[in-house]
Each structure stands twice: as structure tokens, then as C-alpha cells.
Design an enzyme around this catalytic site. Structure first.
Site, PDB file in Angstrom:
ATOM      1  N   TYR A  13       0.849  -1.199   0.000  1.00  0.00           N
ATOM      2  CA  TYR A  13       0.000   0.000   0.000  1.00  0.00           C
ATOM      3  C   TYR A  13       0.878   1.241   0.000  1.00  0.00           C
ATOM      4  O   TYR A  13       1.904   1.275  -0.673  1.00  0.00           O
ATOM      5  CB  TYR A  13      -1.024  -0.058   1.162  1.00  0.00           C
ATOM      6  CG  TYR A  13      -2.198   0.816   0.860  1.00  0.00           C
ATOM      7  CD1 TYR A  13      -3.064   0.529  -0.181  1.00  0.00           C
ATOM      8  CD2 TYR A  13      -2.395   1.992   1.577  1.00  0.00           C
ATOM      9  CE1 TYR A  13      -4.106   1.381  -0.523  1.00  0.00           C
ATOM     10  CE2 TYR A  13      -3.443   2.849   1.244  1.00  0.00           C
ATOM     11  CZ  TYR A  13      -4.286   2.538   0.190  1.00  0.00           C
ATOM     12  OH  TYR A  13      -5.307   3.386  -0.152  1.00  0.00           O
ATOM     13  N   ARG A  53      -9.992  10.673  -6.934  1.00  0.00           N
ATOM     14  CA  ARG A  53      -9.032  11.525  -6.203  1.00  0.00           C
ATOM     15  C   ARG A  53      -8.096  10.593  -5.443  1.00  0.00           C
ATOM     16  O   ARG A  53      -8.328  10.273  -4.294  1.00  0.00           O
ATOM     17  CB  ARG A  53      -9.768  12.448  -5.232  1.00  0.00           C
ATOM     18  CG  ARG A  53      -8.909  13.590  -4.752  1.00  0.00           C
ATOM     19  CD  ARG A  53      -8.917  13.725  -3.248  1.00  0.00           C
ATOM     20  NE  ARG A  53      -8.416  12.516  -2.586  1.00  0.00           N
ATOM     21  CZ  ARG A  53      -8.225  12.416  -1.292  1.00  0.00           C
ATOM     22  NH1 ARG A  53      -8.517  13.416  -0.511  1.00  0.00           N
ATOM     23  NH2 ARG A  53      -7.752  11.302  -0.748  1.00  0.00           N
ATOM     24  N   LYS A  97      -6.081  -1.795  -0.253  1.00  0.00           N
ATOM     25  CA  LYS A  97      -6.762  -1.442   1.004  1.00  0.00           C
ATOM     26  C   LYS A  97      -7.334  -2.704   1.659  1.00  0.00           C
ATOM     27  O   LYS A  97      -7.208  -2.906   2.861  1.00  0.00           O
ATOM     28  CB  LYS A  97      -7.884  -0.464   0.662  1.00  0.00           C
ATOM     29  CG  LYS A  97      -8.261   0.435   1.766  1.00  0.00           C
ATOM     30  CD  LYS A  97      -7.392   1.669   1.801  1.00  0.00           C
ATOM     31  CE  LYS A  97      -7.586   2.435   3.083  1.00  0.00           C
ATOM     32  NZ  LYS A  97      -7.012   3.759   3.076  1.00  0.00           N
ATOM     33  N   GLU A 129     -13.594   4.592  -1.012  1.00  0.00           N
ATOM     34  CA  GLU A 129     -12.185   4.985  -0.912  1.00  0.00           C
ATOM     35  C   GLU A 129     -11.794   5.874  -2.088  1.00  0.00           C
ATOM     36  O   GLU A 129     -12.052   5.541  -3.246  1.00  0.00           O
ATOM     37  CB  GLU A 129     -11.316   3.709  -0.920  1.00  0.00           C
ATOM     38  CG  GLU A 129      -9.844   3.946  -0.712  1.00  0.00           C
ATOM     39  CD  GLU A 129      -9.486   4.413   0.689  1.00  0.00           C
ATOM     40  OE1 GLU A 129     -10.179   4.014   1.655  1.00  0.00           O
ATOM     41  OE2 GLU A 129      -8.539   5.182   0.822  1.00  0.00           O
ATOM     42  N   ASP A 130     -11.175   6.996  -1.777  1.00  0.00           N
ATOM     43  CA  ASP A 130     -10.589   7.879  -2.786  1.00  0.00           C
ATOM     44  C   ASP A 130     -11.556   8.326  -3.873  1.00  0.00           C
ATOM     45  O   ASP A 130     -11.260   8.237  -5.072  1.00  0.00           O
ATOM     46  CB  ASP A 130      -9.341   7.203  -3.406  1.00  0.00           C
ATOM     47  CG  ASP A 130      -8.163   7.269  -2.437  1.00  0.00           C
ATOM     48  OD1 ASP A 130      -8.272   7.970  -1.428  1.00  0.00           O
ATOM     49  OD2 ASP A 130      -7.140   6.630  -2.701  1.00  0.00           O
ATOM     50  N   ASP A 178     -13.433   5.882   4.261  1.00  0.00           N
ATOM     51  CA  ASP A 178     -12.184   5.908   5.026  1.00  0.00           C
ATOM     52  C   ASP A 178     -11.481   7.263   4.954  1.00  0.00           C
ATOM     53  O   ASP A 178     -10.873   7.698   5.926  1.00  0.00           O
ATOM     54  CB  ASP A 178     -11.243   4.802   4.534  1.00  0.00           C
ATOM     55  CG  ASP A 178      -9.979   4.780   5.364  1.00  0.00           C
ATOM     56  OD1 ASP A 178     -10.088   4.684   6.600  1.00  0.00           O
ATOM     57  OD2 ASP A 178      -8.887   4.908   4.793  1.00  0.00           O
ATOM     58  N   ASP A 179     -11.581   7.935   3.794  1.00  0.00           N
ATOM     59  CA  ASP A 179     -10.900   9.243   3.678  1.00  0.00           C
ATOM     60  C   ASP A 179     -11.500  10.258   4.640  1.00  0.00           C
ATOM     61  O   ASP A 179     -10.799  11.120   5.149  1.00  0.00           O
ATOM     62  CB  ASP A 179     -11.022   9.779   2.245  1.00  0.00           C
ATOM     63  CG  ASP A 179     -10.521   8.760   1.255  1.00  0.00           C
ATOM     64  OD1 ASP A 179      -9.354   8.399   1.345  1.00  0.00           O
ATOM     65  OD2 ASP A 179     -11.319   8.288   0.424  1.00  0.00           O
ATOM     66  N   ASN A 182       0.314  14.818   2.393  1.00  0.00           N
ATOM     67  CA  ASN A 182       1.336  13.955   1.809  1.00  0.00           C
ATOM     68  C   ASN A 182       1.235  14.014   0.286  1.00  0.00           C
ATOM     69  O   ASN A 182       0.258  14.529  -0.237  1.00  0.00           O
ATOM     70  CB  ASN A 182       1.249  12.518   2.361  1.00  0.00           C
ATOM     71  CG  ASN A 182      -0.137  11.957   2.309  1.00  0.00           C
ATOM     72  OD1 ASN A 182      -0.774  12.040   1.268  1.00  0.00           O
ATOM     73  ND2 ASN A 182      -0.615  11.402   3.397  1.00  0.00           N
TER      74      ASN A 182
HETATM   75  P1  NAI Z   1      -8.700  19.104  -0.614  1.00  0.00           P
HETATM   76  O1  NAI Z   1      -8.159  19.449  -1.927  1.00  0.00           O
HETATM   77  O2  NAI Z   1     -10.148  18.692  -0.478  1.00  0.00           O
HETATM   78  O3  NAI Z   1      -8.492  20.372   0.380  1.00  0.00           O
HETATM   79  C1  NAI Z   1      -7.341  21.164   0.426  1.00  0.00           C
HETATM   80  C2  NAI Z   1      -7.649  22.394   1.260  1.00  0.00           C
HETATM   81  O4  NAI Z   1      -6.449  23.130   1.431  1.00  0.00           O
HETATM   82  C3  NAI Z   1      -8.650  23.348   0.619  1.00  0.00           C
HETATM   83  O5  NAI Z   1      -9.534  23.844   1.607  1.00  0.00           O
HETATM   84  C4  NAI Z   1      -7.774  24.488   0.095  1.00  0.00           C
HETATM   85  O6  NAI Z   1      -8.450  25.737   0.049  1.00  0.00           O
HETATM   86  C5  NAI Z   1      -6.695  24.484   1.165  1.00  0.00           C
HETATM   87  N1  NAI Z   1      -5.470  25.155   0.721  1.00  0.00           N
HETATM   88  C6  NAI Z   1      -4.864  25.123  -0.481  1.00  0.00           C
HETATM   89  N2  NAI Z   1      -3.793  25.949  -0.502  1.00  0.00           N
HETATM   90  C7  NAI Z   1      -3.726  26.485   0.731  1.00  0.00           C
HETATM   91  C8  NAI Z   1      -2.844  27.423   1.338  1.00  0.00           C
HETATM   92  N3  NAI Z   1      -1.826  27.940   0.659  1.00  0.00           N
HETATM   93  N4  NAI Z   1      -3.067  27.762   2.622  1.00  0.00           N
HETATM   94  C9  NAI Z   1      -4.093  27.235   3.309  1.00  0.00           C
HETATM   95  N5  NAI Z   1      -4.957  26.352   2.792  1.00  0.00           N
HETATM   96  C10 NAI Z   1      -4.783  25.995   1.515  1.00  0.00           C
HETATM   97  O7  NAI Z   1      -7.756  17.992  -0.013  1.00  0.00           O
HETATM   98  P2  NAI Z   1      -8.062  16.943   1.156  1.00  0.00           P
HETATM   99  O8  NAI Z   1      -8.698  15.720   0.627  1.00  0.00           O
HETATM  100  O9  NAI Z   1      -8.763  17.654   2.259  1.00  0.00           O
HETATM  101  O10 NAI Z   1      -6.572  16.521   1.588  1.00  0.00           O
HETATM  102  C11 NAI Z   1      -5.657  17.466   2.098  1.00  0.00           C
HETATM  103  C12 NAI Z   1      -4.332  16.804   2.400  1.00  0.00           C
HETATM  104  O11 NAI Z   1      -4.481  15.933   3.502  1.00  0.00           O
HETATM  105  C13 NAI Z   1      -3.771  15.963   1.257  1.00  0.00           C
HETATM  106  O12 NAI Z   1      -2.398  16.252   1.089  1.00  0.00           O
HETATM  107  C14 NAI Z   1      -3.916  14.557   1.728  1.00  0.00           C
HETATM  108  O13 NAI Z   1      -2.855  13.764   1.252  1.00  0.00           O
HETATM  109  C15 NAI Z   1      -3.822  14.727   3.225  1.00  0.00           C
HETATM  110  N6  NAI Z   1      -4.495  13.624   3.929  1.00  0.00           N
HETATM  111  C16 NAI Z   1      -3.796  12.950   4.890  1.00  0.00           C
HETATM  112  C17 NAI Z   1      -4.347  11.875   5.529  1.00  0.00           C
HETATM  113  C18 NAI Z   1      -3.601  11.168   6.617  1.00  0.00           C
HETATM  114  O14 NAI Z   1      -2.535  11.564   6.973  1.00  0.00           O
HETATM  115  N7  NAI Z   1      -4.104  10.099   7.201  1.00  0.00           N
HETATM  116  C19 NAI Z   1      -5.691  11.369   5.146  1.00  0.00           C
HETATM  117  C20 NAI Z   1      -6.377  12.214   4.182  1.00  0.00           C
HETATM  118  C21 NAI Z   1      -5.776  13.291   3.592  1.00  0.00           C
END
Ligand code: NAI
Length: 539
Positions: free
Chosen positions: A94, A147, A165, A236-237, A259-260, A399
């Protein structure tokens, strides 16, 4: 059955095949004499050989390919390998290797694993699901590839995600593999480059309208439940809008979870629970600042609100403790561009477009990064946070690594080693003031396999957010005082099976307490669950 069919039955069926471990007697019974080398291996000896093959591979992508072909040949040996050292093999089957697999899936594709449904099959989903050879399917993991990780919409290149997964359900929590069905639901993709790739394995069209997608998913949910009654569907995703929308649409009708949204929120909450144990504080004593208000941020914030309410806060008070900051700046009540799920976190505040300004204004004790912007938590921001609290909590969750809002070294250095830190990726330990600190990884694999095992055992009527909060508490309570002292916010990954069984037993207790189980309550929950888990052996 003729001789050939008998041979095919055992040698070509991954669930039955033992390869060189077939005994003399079995070789006679199944007409395998002469079809295998003379040696009769133990599973341990076969494992030794597999490890040798894996060592010889030049990179993890090649190890992934080898392991998946092993899975298609001999399931027992595949899971024995994974379960012999999950901390080493989970990152191969994974995250992070799976990202490279997805990028090159069209070229890598060898054998189908799971099912591949597409929008042109509308009206026939139930009929087609009957083609799956197993009847006792208890879990479906479904992705549209809309996504994937940080890769965006990759359509059919996302098919390895539900496969990987579900392999973790077994590898981490012992959920029997025969009850797992990965599905890629091909709704088309917006990714023009992939659609033009001759090796692309999916439909070469764009996704349908939201209305058409709703109709497609309505049929999918009905068909899965008709063909596999009581099945749990794990989403998922899916892209942000779809993830939240389908969770809301089906949560009270079917056994589903995302899960997300829920797994992520739960694992972050687990880290916060451990941090509270270290600080000797409660969630309702903290002020939270989210950089990023997308699907991950909103999912975490909503579950955090529910957890604060369990500590006695009103919903309004709990929401007031959370500030959000997105690409346009601080989220406040005068902003007109917010969706309904963001509006509930829009408080009266002075507009702030700069993150430092916003942090200085909001005085948080917890900083959560879900912005996808690497380096967003600068030294100035972190020092500002650390000014007003003893043990600042810093979770840069974006990430891959280059998108993390800060690194472990930075967080510890800029807080003189006081930070309680977890990231979305695994950072190495950090030496600071002659102390070694171990950064946590908020990896969803602490949560969803355990929830899966609890669901497998108890057959609940629904999966609620409270179930995920119970899982988070179950995880946090397993971090020993010694590990907390070293900065660990999650249990060690080497003991993952043990950890997941303990968590599953806690979740199962909760499900029975809430009268959501549809099976009789056992006297000894842990023993009952241990009894039903899959162990890879040839007996
Ligand atoms: P998304 O695209 O739905 O949301 C991103 C957010 O960040 C939006 O609200 C956007 O306006 C904001 N953003 C963009 N540029 C910015 C800036 N310069 N300053 C402040 N905010 C800004 O993405 P999603 O699905 O919410 O994922 C976000 C991140 O979280 C991804 O990198 C993902 O890999 C990570 N993630 C980590 C997980 C874990 O560690 N278990 C699980 C799920 C997501």
C-alpha cells in the site's frame, strides 16, 4: 471430475494452493505427483525463499509486482509474508509504493484482481456481481479513482487502491480474505492524458453529471446489498464532493463508511487523545487551527466536535474552538464563498489572509495541516504557536513528504523539542537536546482494519461516527507511558495485529453497548474475536 480438473482445483486456486508444501499424501490424493519438485517444504521454508526473492528486487515497485503475483498463486504464502513483518511489507502493498503502482497501472497490469464495473453496465450491476465466484462477501471497497492520494483523478489507474486497502484488512487485522471484494467503478475520468494513453485500462470518456452519478450509485448500492446481503461498502478515494455526498446519502440506509473522511478523522483523533494523555488535558481545553478546509479538514473537524461533545461541550462551544484557514485566508462569518460544511466553522473574526497573522489572532494550541502545501508551517508560524502553550500539538498531515506543512525536525527544533508531533508520512526519529524523539504517523491503517474486524464479528446495522471515535480511543489507550515519553502518539507498527485485535474488541464492545450488533454478545469479547481471525497456515 477428471484428473486434470482435480489438479487445476488445487494448484491453480490461490486459496488452496500450497506449492512445495503439499505433503506426500496430498500429492497422491490430488494427482500432483511429478508436478512438483521432490522437496516438501514448511511454510517457514517457503517464506525464506520469498524473502530472498524480495531482497533481490531492485525497488519496492518490483517487490509489489512480485507480491501481487504471489497473491494470485498462493494466498496463504502471500499473507504469511505480509503478516510476518507488516511494518516492512504494508508500505510495499500500500502507501507509499501504491502511488507508483497507480501511476503506471496501465503498463503494469497483468491479472485482474477483484471486479471492474463501469457506467455502461448500468441496469445490470446485480446480474454482473453474480459473476464473482465467492458468495460470502462481507466487505466491498469501491473507488472511482476520482481523487487518488495526491495524484488527482486517475480513473481506472486507481484500481489498485481498493485491492491494496482490502489486503490490509487481512494483513493488519486478520479479516478472512475470501470475504473481501475490491471493485473499481469506472465512471470515466477527467484525465485527458490518461484517456489518450493506449495502455489505459479504463473507459475513455469523462465522468457523468452529478445526477447521473447519483442514479448509478443508487443502483450500485442496491445491487451490492441484494447480491451480498449485509455487505459493508467501504468508499475509498472518491473526489471531495462525491466522498461527502455519498456518505451522507447512504449512511443511514446501508452499512457503509468512507475511510478518507471517517478513517482519517479517527486516526487524527487517536493522536489527539494520546496528546491529551501526555498533556493531562481534555480536548475541550484546546484551540484548534486547521490549515485546509477540504474533505480531510472538514471530516476531522466534525469528528472532533463529536468527541468534544462526548466530553460535555455543546456543539456550538465545540465548533467555536475550531478555526479554519484555506487558500483564501481565515474562514470567517462574512465570507460568501463557503459551502455548508465550512459555514459551521465560520466565526466572527477579523479577515486574515496570511497564515502567521491568522495564527497570531486565533492563539491555537493545536495546528493541523491538511492544505496540500509543503512548508506552509514556517518557523515564524510555529514559534508563534509555541509561544502560548507548553506542549504545542503539530500535525502536518498533507502527503506525500514534499507536501507536508513542516517536517519533524523543523517542528521539534522550532519548539525546543516541546512539540507533540504526528504527520501523514513517516518521518525518522529526531535527536534534540540529547533526547531521541519519535514522530508519529497518522496512518489510517491503525483504524479501518480494526473497524473492519469489529464489523465482521458483530454484523452491526449501521456504521456511525461514534464507532470511529471508539476506535480512536482504543488506539490511544494502547500507547504505553514509555512510548508516550518518547513522543510516540500511536502504538508501534511492528505489533499491528495485536493492536488491531485489541482495538476491534473495544469497538465491538461499543457496538454491543449501543445495541447495534445483530449477533449474540459473547462472554469474552477478545477471545471471541481472536477465534474468528484468519491465520495464514496450511492446516
Ligand atoms: P482538498 O483538496 O479537499 O483540500 C485542500 C484544502 O487546502 C482546501 O480547503 C484548500 O483551500 C486548502 N489550501 C490550499 N492551498 C492552501 C494554502 N496555501 N493555505 C491554506 N490552505 C490551503 O484535499 P483533502 O482531501 O482535504 O486533503 C488534504 C491533504 O491531507 C492531502 O495532502 C492529503 O494527502 C492529506 N491527507 C492525509 C491523511 C492522513 O494523513 N491520514 C488522510 C487524508 C488526507
Amino acid at each position: 471430475m477428471n484428473k486434470q480438473e482435480k489438479v487445476a482445483l488445487v494448484l491453480n486456486q490461490p486459496a488452496l494452493n500450497k506449492g512445495t508444501a503439499f505433503s506426500e499424501e496430498e500429492r497422491q490424493t490430488h494427482n500432483l505427483e511429478g508436478l512438483l519438485p521432490s522437496c516438501i517444504d514448511t511454510l517457514e521454508r517457503q517464506l525464506e525463499r520469498v524473502r530472498g526473492h524480495l531482497e533481490a528486487k531492485p525497488n519496492d515497485l518490483e517487490r509489489y509486482v512480485y507480491l501481487q503475483s504471489l497473491c494470485e498463486r498462493n494466498k496463504t504464502l502471500f499473507y504469511a509474508t505480509l503478516m510476518s513483518d507488516p511494518a516492512r511489507f504494508v508500505p510495499i502493498v500500500y502507501d507509499p509504493t501504491i502511488a507508483d503502482v497507480c501511476l503506471t497501472y496501465g503498463a503494469l497490469f497483468r491479472e485482474p484482481q477483484g471486479m471492474y464495473l463501469n457506467k455502461r453496465m448500468k441496469g445490470r450491476f446485480a446480474e454482473i456481481l453474480h459473476n464473482w465466484p465467492e458468495r460470502e462477501v462481507r466487505f466491498i471497497c469501491v473507488s472511482s479513482g476520482g481523487r487518488i492520494l495526491g495524484l488527482g483523478d486517475i480513473g481506472a489507474h486507481g484500481a489498485p487502491i481498493p485491492i491494496g486497502k482490502l489486503q490490509l484488512y487481512t494483513a493488519c487485522a486478520g479479516v478472512p480474505p475470501e470475504c473481501l471484494l475490491p471493485i473499481h467503478l469506472d465512471i470515466g475520468t477527467t484525465n485527458a492524458a490518461l484517456r489518450a494513453d493506449p495502455l489505459y485500462p479504463g473507459l475513455r470518456s469523462g465522468p457523468p453529471s452529478d445526477k447521473e452519478l447519483d442514479a448509478l450509485l443508487d443502483e450500485f448500492m442496491e445491487a451490492t446489498n441484494q447480491v451480498f446481503p449485509g455487505v459493508c461498502v467501504h468508499f475509498e478515494d472518491w473526489k471531495g464532493r462525491d466522498a461527502i455526498h455519498f456518505l451522507a446519502r447512504y449512511q443511514s440506509k446501508y452499512l457503509i463508511y468512507n475511510d478518507d473522511v471517517q478513517g482519517t478523522a479517527s486516526v487524527v483523533l487517536a493522536g489527539l487523545f494520546t496528546a491529551m494523555q501526555i498533556k493531562g488535558a481534555r480536548l475541550i481545553d484546546q484551540r484548534y487551527f486547521f490549515a485546509g478546509a477540504g474533505s480531510a479538514g472538514i471530516g476531522i473537524a466534525n469528528m472532533l466536535v463529536e468527541a468534544m461533545m462526548q466530553e460535555g461541550a455543546t456543539q456550538e462551544d465545540a465548533r467555536a474552538r475550531i478555526s479554519m484557514f484555506d487558500i483564501k485566508g481565515l474562514i470567517h462569518s462574512k465570507r460568501k464563498d463557503l459551502n455548508a460544511s465550512q459555514q459551521v466553522f465560520a466565526h466572527k473574526a477579523k479577515p486574515a489572509h496570511d497564515i502567521f497573522q491568522a495564527v497570531a489572532q486565533q492563539c491555537p494550541t493545536v495546528l493541523i495541516g491538511v492544505s496540500t502545501v509543503g512548508g506552509l508551517f514556517t518557523e515564524k508560524v510555529i514559534r508563534e504557536l509555541a509561544k502560548s502553550c507548553d506542549r504545542p500539538i503539530i500535525f502536518p498531515l498533507s502527503n506525500p513528504t514534499d507536501r507536508a506543512e513542516c517536517s519533524a525536525v523543523q517542528a521539534y527544533a522550532w519548539t525546543d523539542g516541546r512539540a507533540l508531533f504526528a504527520a501523514g508520512v513517516q518521518f525518522s526519529e529526531v535527536e534534540i537536546k540529547s533526547k531521541t524523539l519519535y514522530p508519529g504517523q497518522a496512518n489510517n491503517f491503525y483504524i479501518f482494519p480494526a473497524v473492519g474486524l469489529a464489523v465482521y464479528a458483530t454484523r452491526p446495522t449501521r456504521i456511525t461516527n461514534e464507532i470511529f471515535i471508539a476506535a480512536a480511543r482504543g488506539i490511544a489507550d494502547q500507547v504505553s507511558p514509555h512510548d508516550r515519553e518518547r513522543g510516540l502518539l500511536y502504538p508501534l507498527q511492528v505489533k499491528i495485529l495485536e493492536t488491531e485485535i485489541t482495538t476491534a474488541a473495544r469497538v465491538a464492545e461499543y457496538i454491543f453497548d449501543q445495541d447495534m450488533a445483530t449477533v449474540p454478545r459473547p462472554k469474552n469479547m477478545r477471545a471471541w474475536i481472536e477465534d474468528m481471525i484468519y491465520r495464514p497456515d496450511y492446516s
